[in-house]
Design an enzyme around this catalytic site. Structure first.
Site, PDB file in Angstrom:
ATOM      1  N   GLU A 197       0.859  -1.318  -0.007  1.00 35.31           N
ATOM      2  CA  GLU A 197       0.067  -0.152  -0.213  1.00 35.31           C
ATOM      3  C   GLU A 197       0.834   1.250  -0.138  1.00 35.31           C
ATOM      4  O   GLU A 197       0.504   2.205  -0.420  1.00 35.31           O
ATOM      5  CB  GLU A 197      -1.268  -0.009   1.290  1.00 35.31           C
ATOM      6  CG  GLU A 197      -2.068  -1.316   0.951  1.00 35.31           C
ATOM      7  CD  GLU A 197      -2.908  -1.117   2.482  1.00 35.31           C
ATOM      8  OE1 GLU A 197      -4.130  -0.900   1.803  1.00 35.31           O
ATOM      9  OE2 GLU A 197      -2.637  -1.038   3.444  1.00 35.31           O
ATOM     10  N   GLU A 254      -4.074  -9.590   3.466  1.00 40.32           N
ATOM     11  CA  GLU A 254      -4.971  -9.193   4.919  1.00 40.32           C
ATOM     12  C   GLU A 254      -6.327  -9.922   5.131  1.00 40.32           C
ATOM     13  O   GLU A 254      -6.148 -10.357   6.298  1.00 40.32           O
ATOM     14  CB  GLU A 254      -5.256  -7.559   4.859  1.00 40.32           C
ATOM     15  CG  GLU A 254      -4.079  -6.762   4.828  1.00 40.32           C
ATOM     16  CD  GLU A 254      -3.575  -6.185   3.629  1.00 40.32           C
ATOM     17  OE1 GLU A 254      -2.634  -5.254   3.623  1.00 40.32           O
ATOM     18  OE2 GLU A 254      -3.826  -7.128   2.560  1.00 40.32           O
TER      19      GLU A 254
END
Length: 268
Positions: A130, A150
């Site tokens: 990210e 995740e």
């Protein structure tokens, strides 16, 4: 803007450098005349992003907002960042999620005034991916791997990947990564446009500097306004006109166009 050849290297501990005081624990920071080079450095933790690193990256952003420069972001010891610190994530609850600890930083990186480049060696997973997505441009080493695992830990990629990755590579590829757990190796990342180039890992930082050298030869003000208009959502003809009006009145534009015409013998 000065080129790297004219830059003066300042070590992180130099008292004359705002980046060197106080010293960093999770980053290596090098200040040059036209750019800042930041290396994520948490040996033994695959450069995992923890609270200390977040705070230190905020300090870097603060200086780049005060004195805009190009930013090169990379990772130590053949890894970009193997994710966020899972020990810290396990301790976080609802209130910490609502604070947007990682997402606020990554959005701040995205909004830095001048272009940012992520040079990605090895793993860029979870929060590490990210952070790379938040940069304007990415160059991958041949061993680079991007992924967002995740959901396997019971959470989502909540620091921008769920919408930023879709903007970068399209909905289909984004869902393959976010929902199906697909990782993108360097050739796949290049094929879908996530990275602009794949180079030998031992040449990665040098190639990233070459890219920054090319950008540094452009007008800093033109780069800044181009990034501002490009990042604005939707079409903004008025914003284009206003930004161009500022540039048309700049001495730098006059000097650059005069040099161009002189080289062409006065011809357009």
């Amino acid at each position: 803007m000065n080129t790297r050849e004219e830059a003066v290297h300042v070590t992180p501990g130099d008292v004359n450098s705002p980046y060197g005081k106080p010293s960093y624990e999770t980053l290596s920071v090098e200040e040059h005349t036209d750019r800042v080079v930041v290396t994520l450095r948490r040996p033994g933790a695959r450069n995992a992003i923890n609270g200390r690193m977040i705070a230190e990256l905020h300090r870097v952003c603060e200086e780049l907002e005060r004195t805009p420069k190009l930013l090169l972001l990379t990772g130590h010891d053949g890894v970009f960042a193997g994710g966020a610190d899972i020990g810290e994530l396990r301790r976080r609850g609802r209130d910490e999620a609502l604070e947007g600890i990682n997402s606020r930083l990554f959005e701040r990186v995205r909004r830095l005034p001048l272009p940012t480049v992520a040079a990605v060696p090895g793993w860029a997973l979870g929060g590490g991916a990210e952070l790379a997505y938040a940069c304007d441009l990415r160059i991958a080493g041949t061993d680079a791997v991007f992924g967002n695992p995740e959901p396997g830990l019971g959470i989502l990629a909540g620091a921008g990947a769920c919408w930023r990755l879709r903007e970068l590579v399209g909905e289909s590829v984004a869902k393959q990564v976010l929902l199906a757990g697909r990782t993108l190796d360097a050739p796949a990342a290049l094929a879908c446009g996530l990275v602009m180039d794949v180079v030998a890992t031992d040449r990665l930082v040098a190639e990233a500097h070459a890219l920054l050298d090319r950008m540094a030869r452009s007008s800093a003000l033109a780069l800044r306004l181009t990034k501002l208009v490009t990042d604005a959502s939707g079409a903004h003809p008025v914003a284009d006109d206003l930004a161009q009006a500022v540039l048309f009145e700049s001495p730098d534009k006059q000097q650059r166009m005069t040099r161009f015409l002189e080289k062409k013998g006065g011809r357009a």
